[in-house]
Design an enzyme around this catalytic site. Sequence first.
Site, short mmCIF file in Angstrom:
data_model
loop_
_atom_site.label_atom_id
_atom_site.label_comp_id
_atom_site.label_asym_id
_atom_site.label_seq_id
_atom_site.Cartn_x
_atom_site.Cartn_y
_atom_site.Cartn_z
N ASN A 25 206.12 77.53 102.61
CA ASN A 25 206.20 78.61 103.59
C ASN A 25 204.86 79.28 103.88
OD1 ASN A 25 208.83 77.96 103.97
ND2 ASN A 25 209.64 79.56 102.63
N ASP A 309 215.94 82.19 98.75
CA ASP A 309 215.74 80.74 98.68
C ASP A 309 216.00 80.18 97.28
OD1 ASP A 309 212.94 80.72 101.01
OD2 ASP A 309 215.10 80.92 101.29
C1 EPZ Z 1 211.55 82.63 106.15
O1 EPZ Z 1 212.52 82.45 107.17
C2 EPZ Z 1 211.59 81.35 105.32
N1 EPZ Z 1 211.24 80.23 106.17
C3 EPZ Z 1 212.98 81.15 104.73
O2 EPZ Z 1 212.89 80.05 103.83
C4 EPZ Z 1 213.37 82.37 103.91
O3 EPZ Z 1 214.73 82.24 103.53
C5 EPZ Z 1 213.20 83.65 104.74
O4 EPZ Z 1 211.88 83.72 105.29
C6 EPZ Z 1 213.44 84.90 103.90
O5 EPZ Z 1 212.55 84.92 102.82
C7 EPZ Z 1 209.93 80.01 106.44
O6 EPZ Z 1 209.07 80.74 105.98
C8 EPZ Z 1 209.62 78.84 107.31
P1 EPZ Z 1 213.24 86.25 108.05
P2 EPZ Z 1 212.57 83.50 108.40
O7 EPZ Z 1 212.72 86.42 109.42
O8 EPZ Z 1 211.21 83.94 108.73
C9 EPZ Z 1 216.85 88.38 110.29
C10 EPZ Z 1 213.37 77.98 102.91
O9 EPZ Z 1 214.33 77.64 102.22
N2 EPZ Z 1 215.96 88.36 111.46
O10 EPZ Z 1 212.57 86.93 106.91
O11 EPZ Z 1 213.42 82.93 109.46
C11 EPZ Z 1 217.27 86.99 109.85
O12 EPZ Z 1 218.39 86.54 110.58
C12 EPZ Z 1 213.59 78.82 104.13
O13 EPZ Z 1 212.15 77.70 102.64
C13 EPZ Z 1 216.37 89.04 112.62
O14 EPZ Z 1 217.43 89.64 112.66
O15 EPZ Z 1 213.36 84.71 107.70
C14 EPZ Z 1 217.57 87.20 108.39
O16 EPZ Z 1 218.88 87.74 108.27
C15 EPZ Z 1 215.06 79.04 104.43
N3 EPZ Z 1 215.54 89.02 113.70
C16 EPZ Z 1 216.55 88.27 107.96
O17 EPZ Z 1 216.13 88.90 109.16
C17 EPZ Z 1 214.34 88.36 113.69
O18 EPZ Z 1 213.63 88.38 114.72
C18 EPZ Z 1 215.32 87.71 107.26
O19 EPZ Z 1 214.81 86.65 108.07
C19 EPZ Z 1 213.95 87.68 112.51
C20 EPZ Z 1 214.77 87.70 111.41
#
Ligand code: EPZ
Length: 436
Positions: A25, A309
């Site tokens: 990541n 994760d």
């Molecule tokens: C990153 O995803 C990671 N992926 C994920 O890892 C990880 O689970 C996640 O961060 C949380 O740590 C990468 O880094 C490529 P978020 P990301 O934006 O950025 C909501 C793995 O297994 N949200 O922190 O998509 C979202 O729906 C993967 O390596 C909004 O509502 O996660 C979630 O409920 C899986 N609006 C929460 O926030 C937005 O615009 C956290 O999501 C963005 C996110």
Amino acid sequence: MERYGYVINGGTPLKGEVVISGAKNAAVAMIPAALLVDGVCRIENMPHISDTDMLLTIVSELGAKVRFVNRSTVDIDCTHVSFRDTPFDLMRKIRASYYLIGAMLGRFGVSKTTMPGGCNFGERPIDQHIKGMEALGADVSIQHGFVYASARDGKMHGSKVYLDKVSVGATINIILAAVLASGRTIIENAAREPHIVDLANFLNSMGADVRGAGTDTIKIYGVEKLHGGTYAVIPDQIEAGTYMVAAAATGGEVLIKNVIPKHLECISDKLRETGTIVQKYEDAVLVKGASNLHKTNVKTMPYPGFPTDMQPQMAVLLTMASGTSVITEGIYDNRFKYAQELLKMGADIHVEGKVCIISGVKTLTGAPVMACDLRAGAAMVIAGLCAEGETVIEDVHYIERGYEDFVGKLKRLGADISAVWFPDRDDAPARITIAG
Ligand code: EPZ
């Protein structure tokens, strides 16, 4: 139909040493970030996984010159990149393709990407990403599955952004859009994950001015341009945690090397609650499985809380712990799809919305199962390593998005695991072992 998967004969405690690769990541943010650099970025400790391979292909299509110096060191020269259409079919496959929005806006003032792909945990909107881009002066629209963005006067301008939700992706995307913008950007309620700090350190080593990464307030002072340089990706916190849980669940003893113990504190503490022994060294942790595991409760939170994760992997461990454990998923709407696969292996597991209740059983039994997503797939491997008998896991392409040489590293720890092709043809054997 021909299939590809892993075949595991469980029951062998893992023993020995494993070396952790670069953080997925962090790496998937650094490759788009290289687009901002007018020169050559040499990135060391680059993990060899399909997500990074896909992103390297995408930036090459934008004119970047990509050259592997060795298996884990890659040179990315973005001196002559230009805005053009990129392989949208690849973008759709991975979540991290959304980082191209911030990087392309920062470099070109315009971007066209697809809506991101990635693991399906329920709704995963990008509204906070869009909020950040618009705050920095871009017009953003989503049409026909594409995200179109362009800086209103051709360049991004620093601004203040309050994130309504702690978001790793939005925090990183805004940093990428801000490093070459005019003026100062402040991100409030920023995510604090180690890979955000790593990206900031990478950008600062190339001449950016990013301050406060790792706290909930990050300030980015725009600079004219970024110069090339060399940077090593931090070790992968989640890969390390996965091997820690595998050692604990199989009742083995494994030295996990090339880690930053501070990044693993929450995982180590949670494992200790189950009776597992975790000893910390300078850049390694030793994990010794307990003869009988105790129940514990887990609630996933943004860093430095227990990482979402690591939730599926922990669930597998708890299926064999005495007593009843409760896991509460604090980040996603639906990250328990793997429970249905564990039921096939004799687990006593029950999901109620964002809560999963697990009552320990004496042992799991091998079965044919699916990898539902990246970390769920890794969890099914751990289940197979513990189970009595044979487990066949399909859809393992999810796993290979985020774990370098997973089969090889586990085999070297004594696991009976092989990557297998099932040709499904009358004129071929039922199974052909590929790596094992
Ligand atoms: C990153 O995803 C990671 N992926 C994920 O890892 C990880 O689970 C996640 O961060 C949380 O740590 C990468 O880094 C490529 P978020 P990301 O934006 O950025 C909501 C793995 O297994 N949200 O922190 O998509 C979202 O729906 C993967 O390596 C909004 O509502 O996660 C979630 O409920 C899986 N609006 C929460 O926030 C937005 O615009 C956290 O999501 C963005 C996110």
